[in-house]
Design a protein around this motif. Structure first.
Motif, PDB file in Angstrom:
ATOM      1  N   SER A  66       0.810  -1.443  -0.001  1.00 22.00           N
ATOM      2  CA  SER A  66      -0.213  -0.078  -0.028  1.00 22.00           C
ATOM      3  C   SER A  66       0.845   1.240   0.078  1.00 22.00           C
ATOM      4  O   SER A  66       0.371   2.457  -0.480  1.00 22.00           O
ATOM      5  N   ASP A  94      -1.443   5.539   2.775  1.00 20.68           N
ATOM      6  CA  ASP A  94      -1.799   4.523   3.922  1.00 20.68           C
ATOM      7  C   ASP A  94      -3.111   3.755   3.650  1.00 20.68           C
ATOM      8  O   ASP A  94      -3.879   4.123   2.712  1.00 20.68           O
ATOM      9  N   GLU A  95      -3.611   2.838   4.573  1.00 16.10           N
ATOM     10  CA  GLU A  95      -4.786   2.005   4.492  1.00 16.10           C
ATOM     11  C   GLU A  95      -5.933   2.710   5.573  1.00 16.10           C
ATOM     12  O   GLU A  95      -5.221   3.011   6.526  1.00 16.10           O
ATOM     13  N   GLU A  96      -6.929   2.602   5.218  1.00 16.55           N
ATOM     14  CA  GLU A  96      -7.983   3.141   6.099  1.00 16.55           C
ATOM     15  C   GLU A  96      -9.166   2.167   5.897  1.00 16.55           C
ATOM     16  O   GLU A  96      -9.349   1.615   4.806  1.00 16.55           O
ATOM     17  N   VAL A  97      -9.999   1.928   7.159  1.00 16.72           N
ATOM     18  CA  VAL A  97     -11.189   1.235   6.844  1.00 16.72           C
ATOM     19  C   VAL A  97     -12.469   2.025   7.090  1.00 16.72           C
ATOM     20  O   VAL A  97     -12.399   2.934   7.943  1.00 16.72           O
ATOM     21  N   ASP A  98     -13.159   2.007   5.876  1.00 18.58           N
ATOM     22  CA  ASP A  98     -14.379   2.820   5.950  1.00 18.58           C
ATOM     23  C   ASP A  98     -15.532   2.417   6.781  1.00 18.58           C
ATOM     24  O   ASP A  98     -15.183   1.300   7.454  1.00 18.58           O
ATOM     25  N   THR A 103     -11.470  -2.024   3.104  1.00 14.78           N
ATOM     26  CA  THR A 103      -9.938  -1.346   3.371  1.00 14.78           C
ATOM     27  C   THR A 103      -9.826  -0.652   2.150  1.00 14.78           C
ATOM     28  O   THR A 103      -9.812  -1.177   1.102  1.00 14.78           O
ATOM     29  N   VAL A 106      -5.412   5.003   0.561  1.00 14.50           N
ATOM     30  CA  VAL A 106      -5.654   6.465   0.590  1.00 14.50           C
ATOM     31  C   VAL A 106      -4.294   7.390   0.170  1.00 14.50           C
ATOM     32  O   VAL A 106      -3.416   6.907   0.990  1.00 14.50           O
ATOM     33  N   ARG A 108      -2.498  10.813  -0.346  1.00 19.29           N
ATOM     34  CA  ARG A 108      -2.964  12.636  -0.001  1.00 19.29           C
ATOM     35  C   ARG A 108      -1.687  12.898  -0.641  1.00 19.29           C
ATOM     36  O   ARG A 108      -0.431  12.795  -0.153  1.00 19.29           O
ATOM     37  N   THR A 129      -6.618  14.125  -2.844  1.00 15.58           N
ATOM     38  CA  THR A 129      -6.650  12.976  -1.955  1.00 15.58           C
ATOM     39  C   THR A 129      -7.452  11.708  -2.906  1.00 15.58           C
ATOM     40  O   THR A 129      -8.222  12.149  -3.945  1.00 15.58           O
ATOM     41  N   ARG A 131      -8.450   7.644  -3.613  1.00 11.31           N
ATOM     42  CA  ARG A 131      -8.934   6.229  -2.810  1.00 11.31           C
ATOM     43  C   ARG A 131      -9.148   5.409  -3.649  1.00 11.31           C
ATOM     44  O   ARG A 131      -9.768   5.658  -4.958  1.00 11.31           O
TER      45      ARG A 131
END
Length: 137
Positions: A66, A94-98, A103, A106, A108, A129, A131
């Motif tokens: 990622s 980086d990774e985010e969980v919505d 997963t 993202v 930026r 950004t 995604r």
């Protein structure tokens, strides 16, 4: 003799057309530069936004780390615009969980758009950004 001492009609206005032309020309040139700067800003913002989305899609592949999204974004920006514009960007990935549990990768990017006049430097800030949903095994 009296006619020689009195100014002729229009002598007080002599040269005013040149001054008027210069003043109007400066105004038009300034307006043109402002319009061109807005066009450059919109173009660079669109390119960086598309590149951030491309970087996020690249990093969202199952076999890609990622953190590779930021480097891919800077690479694409460099190819699409210039190396100077790419160097002026600071990108993170980086990774985010919505909220639905997916997963997301993202990317930026922040930086500034160079101005047309080199003396002004980088005036216009830029933050975008991108995604993409991370593929799972």
């Amino acid at each position: 003799m009296a006619s020689r001492t009195q100014p002729r009609d229009g002598d007080g206005e002599r040269g005013s057309a040149v001054v008027d032309f210069v003043m109007v020309s400066l105004l038009i040139v300034a307006l043109l530069l402002a319009v061109l700067q807005v066009a450059v800003y919109v173009h660079v913002r669109n390119v960086v936004t598309a590149s951030a989305q491309e970087g996020a899609r690249y990093a969202a592949n199952a076999d890609v780390d990622s953190s590779a999204g930021a480097a891919r974004t800077v690479e694409v920006v460099g190819q699409a615009t210039s190396a100077q514009t790419a160097r002026g960007l600071s990108c993170t990935s980086d990774e985010e969980v919505d909220s639905s549990g997916l997963t997301l990768v993202v990317v930026r990017c922040s930086g500034s758009v160079p101005s047309l006049l080199a003396a002004l430097g980088n005036l216009l800030p830029l933050e975008v950004t991108g995604r993409a949903v991370k593929e799972g095994p």
